[in-house]
Enzyme design. Structure first.
Site, PDB file in Angstrom:
ATOM      1  N   ARG A   1      -2.011  -7.340 -21.906  1.00 22.03           N
ATOM      2  CA  ARG A   1      -2.724  -6.881 -23.099  1.00 22.03           C
ATOM      3  C   ARG A   1      -1.901  -5.894 -23.924  1.00 22.03           C
ATOM      4  O   ARG A   1      -2.247  -5.603 -25.071  1.00 22.03           O
ATOM      5  CB  ARG A   1      -4.100  -6.302 -22.736  1.00 22.03           C
ATOM      6  CG  ARG A   1      -4.057  -5.110 -21.833  1.00 22.03           C
ATOM      7  CD  ARG A   1      -5.448  -4.664 -21.429  1.00 22.03           C
ATOM      8  NE  ARG A   1      -6.217  -4.111 -22.538  1.00 22.03           N
ATOM      9  CZ  ARG A   1      -5.998  -2.912 -23.062  1.00 22.03           C
ATOM     10  NH1 ARG A   1      -5.033  -2.140 -22.600  1.00 22.03           N
ATOM     11  NH2 ARG A   1      -6.749  -2.478 -24.057  1.00 22.03           N
TER      12      ARG A   1
ATOM     13  N   GLU B   1       1.646  -7.340   7.630  1.00 20.31           N
ATOM     14  CA  GLU B   1       1.803  -5.885   7.680  1.00 20.31           C
ATOM     15  C   GLU B   1       2.841  -5.383   6.684  1.00 20.31           C
ATOM     16  O   GLU B   1       3.020  -4.177   6.549  1.00 20.31           O
ATOM     17  CB  GLU B   1       2.181  -5.442   9.098  1.00 20.31           C
ATOM     18  CG  GLU B   1       1.041  -5.576  10.103  1.00 20.31           C
ATOM     19  CD  GLU B   1      -0.138  -4.653   9.778  1.00 20.31           C
ATOM     20  OE1 GLU B   1       0.069  -3.430   9.726  1.00 20.31           O
ATOM     21  OE2 GLU B   1      -1.245  -5.173   9.574  1.00 20.31           O
TER      22      GLU B   1
ATOM     23  N   PRO C   1       0.822  -1.220   0.000  1.00 15.95           N
ATOM     24  CA  PRO C   1       0.000   0.000   0.000  1.00 15.95           C
ATOM     25  C   PRO C   1       0.853   1.266   0.000  1.00 15.95           C
ATOM     26  O   PRO C   1       0.350   2.345  -0.316  1.00 15.95           O
ATOM     27  CB  PRO C   1      -0.805  -0.100   1.300  1.00 15.95           C
ATOM     28  CG  PRO C   1      -0.685  -1.512   1.761  1.00 15.95           C
ATOM     29  CD  PRO C   1       0.587  -2.039   1.200  1.00 15.95           C
TER      30      PRO C   1
ATOM     31  N   ASP D   1      -4.419   3.190 -29.746  1.00 17.94           N
ATOM     32  CA  ASP D   1      -3.785   4.469 -30.101  1.00 17.94           C
ATOM     33  C   ASP D   1      -4.767   5.468 -30.722  1.00 17.94           C
ATOM     34  O   ASP D   1      -4.365   6.429 -31.322  1.00 17.94           O
ATOM     35  CB  ASP D   1      -2.585   4.289 -31.057  1.00 17.94           C
ATOM     36  CG  ASP D   1      -2.248   2.866 -31.372  1.00 17.94           C
ATOM     37  OD1 ASP D   1      -1.563   2.255 -30.550  1.00 17.94           O
ATOM     38  OD2 ASP D   1      -2.693   2.379 -32.430  1.00 17.94           O
TER      39      ASP D   1
HETATM   40  C1  9D3 Z   1      -0.217   0.442   8.287  1.00 19.20           C
HETATM   41  C2  9D3 Z   1      -1.455  -0.318   8.090  1.00 19.20           C
HETATM   42  N1  9D3 Z   1      -1.630  -0.984   6.798  1.00 19.20           N
HETATM   43  C3  9D3 Z   1      -1.293  -0.099   5.667  1.00 19.20           C
HETATM   44  C4  9D3 Z   1      -2.514   0.513   5.081  1.00 19.20           C
HETATM   45  C5  9D3 Z   1      -0.848  -2.221   6.770  1.00 19.20           C
HETATM   46  C6  9D3 Z   1      -1.160  -3.090   5.618  1.00 19.20           C
HETATM   47  C7  9D3 Z   1      -2.488  -3.343   5.231  1.00 19.20           C
HETATM   48  C8  9D3 Z   1      -2.747  -4.193   4.155  1.00 19.20           C
HETATM   49  C9  9D3 Z   1      -0.138  -3.687   4.922  1.00 19.20           C
HETATM   50  C10 9D3 Z   1      -0.416  -4.538   3.855  1.00 19.20           C
HETATM   51  C11 9D3 Z   1      -1.712  -4.783   3.481  1.00 19.20           C
HETATM   52  C12 9D3 Z   1      -1.999  -5.709   2.346  1.00 19.20           C
HETATM   53  N2  9D3 Z   1      -2.075  -4.975   1.062  1.00 19.20           N
HETATM   54  C13 9D3 Z   1      -1.125  -5.102   0.121  1.00 19.20           C
HETATM   55  O1  9D3 Z   1      -0.177  -5.854   0.318  1.00 19.20           O
HETATM   56  C14 9D3 Z   1      -1.213  -4.327  -1.103  1.00 19.20           C
HETATM   57  C15 9D3 Z   1      -2.145  -3.321  -1.530  1.00 19.20           C
HETATM   58  C16 9D3 Z   1      -3.314  -2.761  -0.917  1.00 19.20           C
HETATM   59  O2  9D3 Z   1      -3.731  -3.114   0.198  1.00 19.20           O
HETATM   60  N3  9D3 Z   1      -3.992  -1.793  -1.597  1.00 19.20           N
HETATM   61  C17 9D3 Z   1      -3.622  -1.372  -2.842  1.00 19.20           C
HETATM   62  N4  9D3 Z   1      -2.550  -1.852  -3.445  1.00 19.20           N
HETATM   63  C18 9D3 Z   1      -1.833  -2.829  -2.794  1.00 19.20           C
HETATM   64  S1  9D3 Z   1      -0.454  -3.552  -3.396  1.00 19.20           S
HETATM   65  C19 9D3 Z   1      -0.248  -4.492  -2.071  1.00 19.20           C
END
Ligand code: 9D3
Length: 227
Positions: free
Chosen positions: A151, A113, A86, A166
């Site tokens: 794609r 996490e 995230p 395009d």
């Molecule tokens: C600090 C609290 N959380 C961050 C918002 C911890 C956390 C929550 C969820 C850490 C990892 C996750 C799992 N999500 C992903 O690994 C992830 C993700 C996402 O949750 N939203 C958008 N893109 C992605 S890419 C990887």
């Protein structure tokens, strides 16, 4: 193009990547996709892949050793190592195009996490998120990104589909489209589309695309490189 995916849940990937256009791309040899189970790189009795954060705090982190071993085993000369988290930069069509030009991607799914910071510092070439919402792990983001890349690979879409890629409408939302019947439950297809006047039709579509974009996604009108 070769894509390795390192994940704790390889079974999540069965289905989405075995259908439709991605299936065709794999069968044609344009995409070689391999799932790698992170747990295979944990060597203690319990195959441990996570541990508690130093300094305390909620949840567990992916421990560095299995990820280092996996990446060192799988990465080659021209590999781009991408973490999914995230906290990554937001994936968009420009990044999809950039990744589609690479020879080998190694995508490392976030779980729990997230990652020990040393994985970021030493192994990652890039860190991507697919948007500002919280998912349970990085498996769906990897599938989304693989789909967007596939794609774009040469020869994967038919000529019709590629030509649309395009066309002038890039950077705008789609104009309204209709198929038969010309009247359905009292709702009529706009007259201009039945007129046979191709210049009028093109003008109407461009206008509609702009109106719709201004209404729903004004951000797209100020940026240029995101579609
Ligand atoms: C600090 C609290 N959380 C961050 C918002 C911890 C956390 C929550 C969820 C850490 C990892 C996750 C799992 N999500 C992903 O690994 C992830 C993700 C996402 O949750 N939203 C958008 N893109 C992605 S890419 C990887």
């Amino acid at each position: 193009m070769k894509i390795d995916v390192l994940t704790l849940f390889p079974a999540m990937f069965a289905g989405p990547l075995d259908e439709s256009i991605i299936k065709r791309a794999r069968e044609a040899g344009r995409l070689e996709l391999t799932l790698q189970n992170l747990r295979d790189y944990a060597h203690d009795r319990h195959k441990t892949v996570d541990d508690r954060p130093f300094g305390g705090g909620p949840g567990m982190l992916l421990k560095p050793e299995p990820i280092f071993e996996a990446v060192e085993n799988l990465a080659r000369e021209n590999t781009r190592v991408i973490l999914l988290s995230p906290a990554g930069r937001r994936f968009d069509q420009a990044i999809a195009r950039e990744l589609a030009a690479q020879e080998h991607l190694l995508m490392v799914c976030g779980h729990y996490e997230g990652f020990d910071e040393r994985v970021r510092e030493q192994l990652a070439d890039d860190e991507l998120s697919i948007g500002d919402y919280v998912l349970t792990n990085g498996a769906l983001p990897v599938m989304v990104i693989v789909d967007a890349i596939t794609r774009l690979l040469p020869g994967v879409l038919g000529d019709d589909e590629s030509a649309r890629e395009d066309s002038f409408s890039q950077g705008l939302l789609e104009y309204p489209q209709y198929t038969r019947p010309a009247e359905f439950r009292g709702m009529k297809v706009p007259e201009v589309l039945l007129s046979g006047n191709h210049a009028d039709i093109a003008r109407w579509r461009a206008e509609q695309a702009h109106l719709r974009t201004r209404e729903r996604r004004p951000d797209l009108l100020s940026e240029t490189d995101n579609l």
